[in-house]
Design an enzyme around this catalytic site. Structure first.
Site, mmCIF file in Angstrom:
data_model
loop_
_atom_site.group_PDB
_atom_site.id
_atom_site.type_symbol
_atom_site.label_atom_id
_atom_site.label_comp_id
_atom_site.label_asym_id
_atom_site.label_seq_id
_atom_site.Cartn_x
_atom_site.Cartn_y
_atom_site.Cartn_z
ATOM 1 N N ASN A 106 -26.545 39.138 40.864
ATOM 2 C CA ASN A 106 -28.411 38.888 40.752
ATOM 3 C C ASN A 106 -29.316 39.216 39.253
ATOM 4 O O ASN A 106 -30.335 38.291 39.260
ATOM 5 C CB ASN A 106 -29.063 40.615 40.781
ATOM 6 C CG ASN A 106 -29.985 41.116 40.790
ATOM 7 O OD1 ASN A 106 -30.987 40.345 41.725
ATOM 8 N ND2 ASN A 106 -30.559 42.020 40.267
ATOM 9 N N HIS A 107 -28.764 38.920 38.592
ATOM 10 C CA HIS A 107 -28.862 39.255 36.667
ATOM 11 C C HIS A 107 -27.363 39.064 36.339
ATOM 12 O O HIS A 107 -26.320 38.576 36.464
ATOM 13 C CB HIS A 107 -29.287 40.362 36.297
ATOM 14 C CG HIS A 107 -28.074 41.807 36.363
ATOM 15 N ND1 HIS A 107 -28.045 42.483 38.096
ATOM 16 C CD2 HIS A 107 -27.050 41.790 36.339
ATOM 17 C CE1 HIS A 107 -27.066 43.058 37.301
ATOM 18 N NE2 HIS A 107 -26.530 43.065 36.524
ATOM 19 N N ASP A 174 -32.926 39.116 35.603
ATOM 20 C CA ASP A 174 -32.750 38.808 36.786
ATOM 21 C C ASP A 174 -32.748 37.313 36.736
ATOM 22 O O ASP A 174 -33.834 36.819 36.552
ATOM 23 C CB ASP A 174 -33.868 39.222 37.893
ATOM 24 C CG ASP A 174 -33.454 41.249 38.686
ATOM 25 O OD1 ASP A 174 -32.629 41.156 37.710
ATOM 26 O OD2 ASP A 174 -33.779 40.892 39.685
ATOM 27 N N ARG A 202 -16.262 40.894 45.264
ATOM 28 C CA ARG A 202 -17.604 41.805 45.719
ATOM 29 C C ARG A 202 -18.254 41.326 44.569
ATOM 30 O O ARG A 202 -18.796 41.229 42.933
ATOM 31 C CB ARG A 202 -16.943 43.388 44.988
ATOM 32 C CG ARG A 202 -18.021 45.018 45.168
ATOM 33 C CD ARG A 202 -18.214 45.079 44.145
ATOM 34 N NE ARG A 202 -18.805 46.087 43.717
ATOM 35 C CZ ARG A 202 -19.962 46.889 43.415
ATOM 36 N NH1 ARG A 202 -20.257 45.231 41.748
ATOM 37 N NH2 ARG A 202 -20.215 47.399 42.734
ATOM 38 N N ASP A 204 -22.219 41.614 43.567
ATOM 39 C CA ASP A 204 -22.544 42.755 43.052
ATOM 40 C C ASP A 204 -24.065 42.855 43.388
ATOM 41 O O ASP A 204 -25.301 41.907 43.300
ATOM 42 C CB ASP A 204 -22.930 43.194 41.811
ATOM 43 C CG ASP A 204 -23.281 44.616 40.977
ATOM 44 O OD1 ASP A 204 -23.050 45.668 40.843
ATOM 45 O OD2 ASP A 204 -24.463 44.130 39.885
ATOM 46 N N TYR A 208 -31.460 42.121 46.006
ATOM 47 C CA TYR A 208 -32.442 42.094 44.925
ATOM 48 C C TYR A 208 -32.089 40.496 44.961
ATOM 49 O O TYR A 208 -33.773 40.548 43.844
ATOM 50 C CB TYR A 208 -32.325 42.626 43.834
ATOM 51 C CG TYR A 208 -31.732 44.956 44.177
ATOM 52 C CD1 TYR A 208 -32.379 45.579 45.046
ATOM 53 C CD2 TYR A 208 -30.421 44.681 43.567
ATOM 54 C CE1 TYR A 208 -31.688 46.094 45.402
ATOM 55 C CE2 TYR A 208 -30.457 46.331 43.715
ATOM 56 C CZ TYR A 208 -30.516 47.002 44.654
ATOM 57 O OH TYR A 208 -30.287 48.429 44.867
ATOM 58 N N LEU A 209 -31.396 39.709 45.396
ATOM 59 C CA LEU A 209 -31.950 38.215 44.649
ATOM 60 C C LEU A 209 -33.276 37.456 45.063
ATOM 61 O O LEU A 209 -33.567 36.728 44.391
ATOM 62 C CB LEU A 209 -30.523 37.569 45.414
ATOM 63 C CG LEU A 209 -28.728 37.958 45.634
ATOM 64 C CD1 LEU A 209 -28.452 37.231 46.574
ATOM 65 C CD2 LEU A 209 -28.824 38.135 44.467
ATOM 66 N N GLU A 246 -21.998 44.660 47.721
ATOM 67 C CA GLU A 246 -22.394 45.410 47.144
ATOM 68 C C GLU A 246 -23.986 46.097 47.824
ATOM 69 O O GLU A 246 -24.863 45.921 46.827
ATOM 70 C CB GLU A 246 -21.819 45.925 46.071
ATOM 71 C CG GLU A 246 -22.982 47.288 45.467
ATOM 72 C CD GLU A 246 -23.694 47.610 44.076
ATOM 73 O OE1 GLU A 246 -23.582 48.202 43.501
ATOM 74 O OE2 GLU A 246 -23.915 46.327 43.670
ATOM 75 N N ASP A 312 -19.458 53.671 39.715
ATOM 76 C CA ASP A 312 -19.790 54.480 39.571
ATOM 77 C C ASP A 312 -20.945 55.635 39.800
ATOM 78 O O ASP A 312 -19.129 56.595 39.644
ATOM 79 C CB ASP A 312 -21.447 53.201 40.428
ATOM 80 C CG ASP A 312 -21.872 52.198 39.904
ATOM 81 O OD1 ASP A 312 -21.909 51.594 39.096
ATOM 82 O OD2 ASP A 312 -21.859 51.459 40.548
#
Length: 548
Positions: A106-107, A174, A202, A204, A208-209, A246, A312
């Protein structure tokens, strides 16, 4: 022990999340490293781990535990080299184990060369690699995730003179997947690690892509299109490798990430986890039964990932507001224990170090649908440090021995990435691997034995699930596969319980205990009757044989 060649190996595997920086230091600089992890593989094999999950070990400013990636195809020098990673992969294969690694799609970090180029040369080759706007007026319906730290998903960049979009910290811009070149670069990095020998990723923060104004910018169709493209590359070029998603979402949203067996092979079942803690505090199965009833069927080639704790906070995003307030009041009485919409504590301190509840939670984890993911140190009941920043209190060095440095490193302790635990009852002088390996009655030996029992029974990884309902204080369910039927009974309460379970749907004339010690056990006219001590659980094989 040989490495499984079964393409669906992940369905029966036991995963183990291990932070490289906090596990074992090979060169005595105070920081755990890849060679240190390699030196502990015999221990992990002895414990019964099938697959390691390594959170980010890439070059990074480490402002977010390495999830702020500055180079997708390198290794942070203090953790080792790419050759060290190759050696680790070889050593795990020799022991019949696998390795998946975090991949942060994502970022990136704002220190990544892509971002530096994007901010300094808007019309250059990396100018569109991130989401830039003149004004922070779009995507305002998207929630802020790190509510303790930031107030907006937009930040102004003085160099470019525009705002950039970030779903997490402002130093983690992002990526802009509307730009085809971004996905090309990501796929090149995916190929790099799979060619090196990792067994999967995994992924992450994948919900939110893609962004779209007027939506909450989560779970959008474009995100699923990207994941399908990644999966296609993995399947065609690296068969047998997996993608674990995730996505901290409700079950009806998470299952979209399996696609039609053409997106992620696995996804974490986030909503189950907090309800296990809720259930043993309330002494009621209601919330657990409800979330499992609300969980749709998944494609046949896919699997859930289940867990009790990880690196987390114990997230409370996927519970009701009333449940969240109750969990905070019960499990986080000190304000320092809260973090964002969650709790920054480890498993053992959450249940006051109560061995019965630790075992019960593991019994649930290992028997419910999905592949269990253990967190390093929980096998010995490690503690936490709520006074460290952010989520660092659950990332402290592994406690191997009672000696100086807890066997983690012989360097001065003030060089460690995080201080050793010194809470009463949880320090290395009390809790450590060496002492528990030497004690057959220890939590470590108990978990090892329980994992061995589970390993011999594929029904736990591949079987069907049936909730038997009944008494509120006892969560009873059946796992069944090709004639093997196992009844799992869990007393969630602090008082002894007796139950009567209707097992007439499964033809049986005998019941044998696989695990646990019920006070009584009878099978009469297709009714299974048993009693359990407080916080006890048992697994019962129907059919007269406890074997697989």
């Amino acid at each position: 022990m040989t490495v499984s060649t079964d393409a669906e190996w992940f369905k029966t595997a036991v995963f183990y999340e291990v932070l490289v920086r906090s596990f074992a230091d090979s060169n005595n600089d105070g920081i755990g490293d890849l060679k240190g992890l390699s030196s502990k593989l015999d221990y992990l094999q002895w414990l019964g781990i099938d697959c390691l999950w390594l959170p980010p070990f890439f070059p990074s400013p480490l402002r977010d535990g390495g999830y702020d990636v500055a180079d997708y195809t390198g290794v942070l020098p203090e953790l080792g080299t790419v050759d060290d990673m190759r050696d680790l992969l070889t050593a795990t294969r020799e022991r019949g184990m696998k390795v998946i690694i975090d991949f942060v799609m994502n970022h990136t970090s704002d220190a990544h060369p892509w971002f530096q180029a994007s901010r300094s040369d808007p019309s250059g080759p990396y100018g569109a690699f991130y989401v830039w706007r003149d004004q922070p007026e779009e995507y305002l319906d998207a929630r802020v995730i790190f509510i303790d730290s930031i107030s907006s998903n937009w930040s102004f960049d003085e160099v470019r003179g525009q705002y950039f979009w970030h779903r997490f910290y402002a130093h983690q811009p992002d990526l802009n997947f509307e730009s085809p070149r971004v996905l090309e670069e990501i796929l090149d990095a995916v190929r790099f690690w799979l060619e090196l020998g990792v067994d999967g990723f995994r992924l992450d923060a994948v919900p939110y892509l893609i962004e779209q104004d007027g939506t909450n910018c989560e779970n959008l169709p474009g995100t699923h299109e990207i994941l399908k493209k990644v999966r296609k590359v993995v399947d065609e070029e690296f068969p047998g490798k997996i993608m674990l998603c995730e996505a901290n979402q409700w079950p009806n949203e998470v299952i979209e990430y399996f696609g039609d067996d053409d997106e992620c092979h696995m996804a974490f079942h986030f909503p189950v986890m907090p309800r296990l803690y809720l259930g043993i505090r309330e002494g009621s199965r209601a919330s657990i039964s409800q979330i499992l009833a609300d969980t749709p069927a998944i494609p046949p080639g896919c699997q859930w990932g289940t867990f009790l704790r990880n690196h987390d906070e114990l997230t409370l995003e996927m519970v009701t507001e009333d449940e969240r307030q109750y969990m905070w009041s019960e499990y986080a009485p000190d304000p320092r224990m809260k973090c964002n919409l969650g709790i920054r504590r480890r498993l053992a301190p959450l249940v006051d170090g109560d061995r019965r509840r630790i075992e019960l939670l593991h019994g649930l984890l290992l028997a419910l649908p999905g592949s269990p993911v253990l967190y390093y140190g929980d096998e010995i009941g490690m503690g936490d440090n709520i006074w460290l920043q952010d989520r660092d209190g659950v990332r402290t060095p592994m406690q191997w021995t009672e000696g100086p440095g807890a066997g983690f490193s012989s360097a001065e302790v003030d060089t460690f990435p995080y201080p050793l635990i010194d809470s009463p009852g949880y320090g290395p002088e009390v809790l450590n691997v060496a002492a528990q390996q030497a004690d057959p009655a220890s939590l470590l030996h108990w978990l090892r034995d329980t994992l061995a029992i589970r390993r011999d029974r594929p029904v736990f990884g591949r079987g069907d699930f049936t909730d038997l309902g009944g008494a509120d204080a006892v969560f009873s369910f059946v796992r069944s596969l090709e004639g093997t039927v196992v009844v799992c009974v869990n007393n969630l309460s602090a008082t002894a319980q007796s139950v009567e379970l209707d097992v007439s749907a499964w033809s049986t004339s005998a019941a044998d205990v696989i695990y646990g010690s019920p006070a009584e056990l009878t099978l009469d006219a297709e009714l299974l009757r048993l009693s359990l001590a407080p916080y006890a659980f048992c697994w019962i094989n129907l059919g007269g044989s406890g074997d697989a």
